[in-house]
Design a protein around this motif. Structure first.
Motif, PDB file in Angstrom:
ATOM      1  N   LYS A  35     -15.177  -8.837   3.129  1.00 54.70           N
ATOM      2  CA  LYS A  35     -14.116  -8.477   3.910  1.00 54.70           C
ATOM      3  C   LYS A  35     -12.759  -9.432   3.779  1.00 54.70           C
ATOM      4  CE  LYS A  35     -16.327  -8.186   7.758  1.00 54.70           C
ATOM      5  NZ  LYS A  35     -16.605  -8.144   9.479  1.00 54.70           N
ATOM      6  N   THR A  36     -12.900 -10.696   3.723  1.00 52.62           N
ATOM      7  CA  THR A  36     -11.639 -11.453   3.325  1.00 52.62           C
ATOM      8  C   THR A  36     -11.183 -11.117   1.981  1.00 52.62           C
ATOM      9  OG1 THR A  36     -12.877 -13.344   4.252  1.00 52.62           O
ATOM     10  CG2 THR A  36     -11.245 -13.875   2.963  1.00 52.62           C
ATOM     11  N   VAL A  37     -12.095 -11.217   0.878  1.00 56.62           N
ATOM     12  CA  VAL A  37     -11.266 -10.722  -0.585  1.00 56.62           C
ATOM     13  C   VAL A  37     -10.952  -9.266  -0.495  1.00 56.62           C
ATOM     14  CG1 VAL A  37     -12.232 -10.553  -2.715  1.00 56.62           C
ATOM     15  CG2 VAL A  37     -13.133 -12.378  -1.569  1.00 56.62           C
ATOM     16  N   VAL A  38     -11.266  -8.323   0.079  1.00 56.54           N
ATOM     17  CA  VAL A  38     -10.982  -6.965   0.060  1.00 56.54           C
ATOM     18  C   VAL A  38      -9.538  -7.059   1.027  1.00 56.54           C
ATOM     19  CG1 VAL A  38     -11.289  -4.610   0.773  1.00 56.54           C
ATOM     20  CG2 VAL A  38     -13.065  -5.756  -0.603  1.00 56.54           C
ATOM     21  N   GLY A  39      -9.710  -7.493   1.996  1.00 58.00           N
ATOM     22  CA  GLY A  39      -8.434  -7.577   2.904  1.00 58.00           C
ATOM     23  C   GLY A  39      -7.063  -8.069   1.950  1.00 58.00           C
ATOM     24  N   TYR A  40      -7.626  -9.310   1.385  1.00 51.18           N
ATOM     25  CA  TYR A  40      -6.279 -10.065   0.719  1.00 51.18           C
ATOM     26  C   TYR A  40      -5.681  -9.001  -0.673  1.00 51.18           C
ATOM     27  CZ  TYR A  40      -4.123 -13.179  -2.709  1.00 51.18           C
ATOM     28  OH  TYR A  40      -3.356 -13.697  -3.485  1.00 51.18           O
ATOM     29  N   LEU A  41      -6.961  -8.444  -1.245  1.00 49.22           N
ATOM     30  CA  LEU A  41      -6.824  -7.175  -2.200  1.00 49.22           C
ATOM     31  C   LEU A  41      -5.786  -6.210  -1.836  1.00 49.22           C
ATOM     32  CD1 LEU A  41      -7.121  -6.513  -5.278  1.00 49.22           C
ATOM     33  CD2 LEU A  41      -9.382  -5.582  -4.679  1.00 49.22           C
ATOM     34  N   LEU A  42      -6.259  -5.714  -0.592  1.00 52.37           N
ATOM     35  CA  LEU A  42      -5.593  -4.401  -0.154  1.00 52.37           C
ATOM     36  C   LEU A  42      -4.031  -5.242   0.394  1.00 52.37           C
ATOM     37  CD1 LEU A  42      -7.983  -3.107   2.451  1.00 52.37           C
ATOM     38  CD2 LEU A  42      -7.118  -1.898   0.240  1.00 52.37           C
ATOM     39  N   ILE A  44      -2.203  -7.472  -1.413  1.00 53.44           N
ATOM     40  CA  ILE A  44      -1.585  -7.552  -2.624  1.00 53.44           C
ATOM     41  C   ILE A  44      -1.288  -6.408  -3.516  1.00 53.44           C
ATOM     42  CG2 ILE A  44      -1.999 -10.140  -2.788  1.00 53.44           C
ATOM     43  CD1 ILE A  44      -3.834  -9.466  -5.130  1.00 53.44           C
ATOM     44  N   ALA A  45      -2.247  -5.608  -3.357  1.00 60.87           N
ATOM     45  CA  ALA A  45      -2.044  -4.240  -4.104  1.00 60.87           C
ATOM     46  C   ALA A  45      -0.936  -3.448  -3.645  1.00 60.87           C
ATOM     47  CB  ALA A  45      -3.328  -3.460  -3.921  1.00 60.87           C
ATOM     48  N   MET A  46      -0.392  -3.737  -2.396  1.00 66.74           N
ATOM     49  CA  MET A  46       0.743  -2.894  -1.965  1.00 66.74           C
ATOM     50  C   MET A  46       2.232  -3.208  -2.405  1.00 66.74           C
ATOM     51  SD  MET A  46      -0.519  -0.764  -0.223  1.00 66.74           S
ATOM     52  CE  MET A  46      -2.233  -0.831  -0.907  1.00 66.74           C
ATOM     53  N   LYS A  47       2.129  -4.717  -3.241  1.00 62.42           N
ATOM     54  CA  LYS A  47       3.142  -5.102  -3.769  1.00 62.42           C
ATOM     55  C   LYS A  47       3.507  -4.422  -4.981  1.00 62.42           C
ATOM     56  CE  LYS A  47       2.746  -9.498  -1.766  1.00 62.42           C
ATOM     57  NZ  LYS A  47       2.311 -10.952  -1.778  1.00 62.42           N
ATOM     58  N   THR A  83      -6.850   4.718 -12.556  1.00 64.45           N
ATOM     59  CA  THR A  83      -7.470   5.394 -11.644  1.00 64.45           C
ATOM     60  C   THR A  83      -8.206   4.516 -10.398  1.00 64.45           C
ATOM     61  OG1 THR A  83      -8.089   7.124 -13.011  1.00 64.45           O
ATOM     62  CG2 THR A  83      -9.272   6.947 -11.170  1.00 64.45           C
ATOM     63  N   LEU A  84      -8.884   3.442 -11.002  1.00 65.62           N
ATOM     64  CA  LEU A  84      -9.092   2.242  -9.898  1.00 65.62           C
ATOM     65  C   LEU A  84      -7.897   1.894  -9.034  1.00 65.62           C
ATOM     66  CD1 LEU A  84     -11.372   0.481 -12.302  1.00 65.62           C
ATOM     67  CD2 LEU A  84     -12.146   1.991 -10.365  1.00 65.62           C
ATOM     68  N   TRP A  85      -6.771   1.496  -9.717  1.00 64.14           N
ATOM     69  CA  TRP A  85      -5.536   0.917  -8.979  1.00 64.14           C
ATOM     70  C   TRP A  85      -5.394   1.791  -7.927  1.00 64.14           C
ATOM     71  CZ3 TRP A  85      -4.074  -3.820  -8.516  1.00 64.14           C
ATOM     72  CH2 TRP A  85      -2.818  -4.044  -7.745  1.00 64.14           C
ATOM     73  N   LYS A  86      -5.126   3.244  -8.432  1.00 65.77           N
ATOM     74  CA  LYS A  86      -4.684   4.293  -7.446  1.00 65.77           C
ATOM     75  C   LYS A  86      -5.904   4.414  -6.069  1.00 65.77           C
ATOM     76  CE  LYS A  86      -3.466   9.136  -7.177  1.00 65.77           C
ATOM     77  NZ  LYS A  86      -4.085   9.247  -5.676  1.00 65.77           N
ATOM     78  N   SER A  87      -6.970   4.060  -6.457  1.00 70.57           N
ATOM     79  CA  SER A  87      -8.005   4.197  -5.422  1.00 70.57           C
ATOM     80  C   SER A  87      -7.809   3.284  -4.370  1.00 70.57           C
ATOM     81  CB  SER A  87      -9.409   4.139  -6.034  1.00 70.57           C
ATOM     82  OG  SER A  87      -9.768   5.225  -6.804  1.00 70.57           O
ATOM     83  N   ILE A  88      -7.385   1.975  -5.019  1.00 68.78           N
ATOM     84  CA  ILE A  88      -7.221   0.840  -4.226  1.00 68.78           C
ATOM     85  C   ILE A  88      -5.860   1.156  -3.067  1.00 68.78           C
ATOM     86  CG2 ILE A  88      -6.586  -1.657  -4.108  1.00 68.78           C
ATOM     87  CD1 ILE A  88      -8.117  -1.859  -6.551  1.00 68.78           C
ATOM     88  N   ARG A  89      -4.760   1.512  -4.012  1.00 64.03           N
ATOM     89  CA  ARG A  89      -3.603   1.941  -3.175  1.00 64.03           C
ATOM     90  C   ARG A  89      -3.805   2.797  -2.136  1.00 64.03           C
ATOM     91  NH1 ARG A  89       1.462  -0.696  -5.206  1.00 64.03           N
ATOM     92  NH2 ARG A  89       2.264   1.047  -3.650  1.00 64.03           N
ATOM     93  N   ASP A  90      -4.542   3.832  -2.592  1.00 63.56           N
ATOM     94  CA  ASP A  90      -5.025   4.863  -1.599  1.00 63.56           C
ATOM     95  C   ASP A  90      -5.629   4.725  -0.300  1.00 63.56           C
ATOM     96  OD1 ASP A  90      -3.496   6.519  -3.031  1.00 63.56           O
ATOM     97  OD2 ASP A  90      -5.359   7.703  -4.071  1.00 63.56           O
ATOM     98  N   GLN A  91      -6.372   3.366  -0.270  1.00 65.58           N
ATOM     99  CA  GLN A  91      -7.147   2.641   0.752  1.00 65.58           C
ATOM    100  C   GLN A  91      -6.314   2.023   1.691  1.00 65.58           C
ATOM    101  OE1 GLN A  91     -10.188   3.700   1.296  1.00 65.58           O
ATOM    102  NE2 GLN A  91     -10.107   5.095  -0.442  1.00 65.58           N
TER     103      GLN A  91
END
Length: 106
Positions: A35-42, A44-47, A83-91
Motif C-alpha cells: 500500500k505504501t509503494v502503490v500509494g507513492y506510485l499513484l 508520482i504517476a499523476m505528474k 497500456t500499463l501506464w494508462k492503467s496506472i493513470r486510470d486508477q
C-alpha cells in the motif's frame, strides 16, 4: 545430463519460492508495504513528465539482465508500457489497498 539436473534444481527452488511467497501472502506481511509503494506510485504517476522517466528507467533496468531476460524485458516495455501506464493513470480514483488486492498482497 548436468543441464537437466540444473533445470530440475531451478524448478525445485522456484516451487519452494512460490510456496514461501504463498505462505507470506496468506499472513498479509506484504499488505502495508504494498500500500505504501502503490500509494507513492499513484502519486508520482499523476505528474506529466514522469512517464518518460519511468520508461527510461525500465529500459535501463532491462539492459542489466542476461540476453534472454533482457530481450523479454525490453519487449514488455516496448509493447506494453503505454497500456500499463494508462492503467496506472486510470486508477487515480482507486485506493492502494484495492490495487494491492489485485496483486494478492492484501
Amino acid at each position: 545430463a548436468e543441464l537437466m539436473l540444473t533445470y530440475a534444481k531451478i524448478a525445485e527452488e522456484h516451487a519452494e519460492l512460490l510456496q514461501f511467497r504463498h505462505e507470506v501472502m496468506k499472513m498479509g506481511l506484504f499488505c502495508d508495504p504494498c500500500k505504501t509503494v502503490v500509494g507513492y506510485l499513484l502519486d508520482i504517476a499523476m505528474k506529466d513528465n514522469i512517464r518518460d522517466i519511468v520508461k527510461d528507467e525500465l529500459n535501463t533496468k532491462c539492459s542489466t539482465f542476461s540476453f534472454v531476460v533482457k530481450t523479454g524485458c525490453s519487449f514488455v516495455v516496448d509493447h506494453f508500457f503505454d497500456t500499463l501506464w494508462k492503467s496506472i493513470r486510470d486508477q487515480r480514483n482507486a485506493d492502494a489497498e484495492l490495487l494491492c488486492r489485485i496483486v494478492k498482497t492484501c
